[in-house]
Design an enzyme around this catalytic site. Structure first.
Site, short mmCIF file in Angstrom:
data_model
loop_
_atom_site.label_atom_id
_atom_site.label_comp_id
_atom_site.label_asym_id
_atom_site.label_seq_id
_atom_site.Cartn_x
_atom_site.Cartn_y
_atom_site.Cartn_z
N PRO A 2 0.84 -1.73 -0.03
CA PRO A 2 0.17 -0.10 0.31
C PRO A 2 1.19 1.55 -0.05
O PRO A 2 1.78 1.54 1.00
CB PRO A 2 -0.91 -0.20 1.23
CG PRO A 2 -0.78 -1.69 1.41
CD PRO A 2 0.35 -1.95 1.44
N LYS A 34 -3.47 -4.69 6.72
CA LYS A 34 -2.10 -5.06 5.82
C LYS A 34 -1.25 -5.45 6.68
O LYS A 34 -0.81 -4.35 7.94
CB LYS A 34 -1.73 -4.29 4.65
CG LYS A 34 -3.07 -4.50 3.48
CD LYS A 34 -2.78 -5.47 2.21
CE LYS A 34 -3.54 -5.65 1.21
NZ LYS A 34 -3.13 -6.17 0.29
#
Length: 115
Positions: A2, A34
């Site tokens: 990300p 995540k």
């Protein structure tokens, strides 16, 4: 994987910069589910920007992630806007957030891709 990019027309002190980078990394990783070890955040302060015809404080965020599901964007928008409002004092109505999802083959890392 990300990547969060935060741009604002505000000048940001070094202390505030460190705090915003740390908090946005942790929050975004949590909201995405995540590991933070994959999270990258960039902060670009003091960018000439206007919104709604004024140069009042404003922010533009872009969040890129693999397989970002549309059903997560509302909670991400709420969390990221609240973070920017808390840390920089920019009201939510002066913050845009753009979400982008990528396939694994379109994201490189360590000389390879995730797909």
């Amino acid at each position: 994987m990300p990547y969060l990019n935060i741009q604002t027309n505000l000048a940001v002190s070094e202390e505030a910069r460190h705090l915003l980078l740390k908090r946005s990394s942790k929050l975004t990783a949590e909201l995405l589910g995540k590991p933070e070890s994959y999270m990258m955040v960039a902060l670009k302060p003091d960018v000439p920007m206007s919104f709604a015809g004024t140069e009042d404080p404003v922010a533009y965020l872009e969040l890129h992630a693999l397989g970002l599901a549309a059903d997560k964007t509302k909670i991400l928008s709420k969390g990221l806007c609240q973070l920017v409002e808390d840390e920089l004092g920019i009201p939510g109505e002066r913050i845009y957030v753009k979400f982008a999802s990528a396939q694994g083959a379109m994201w490189g890392w360590k000389g390879d891709t995730f797909g």
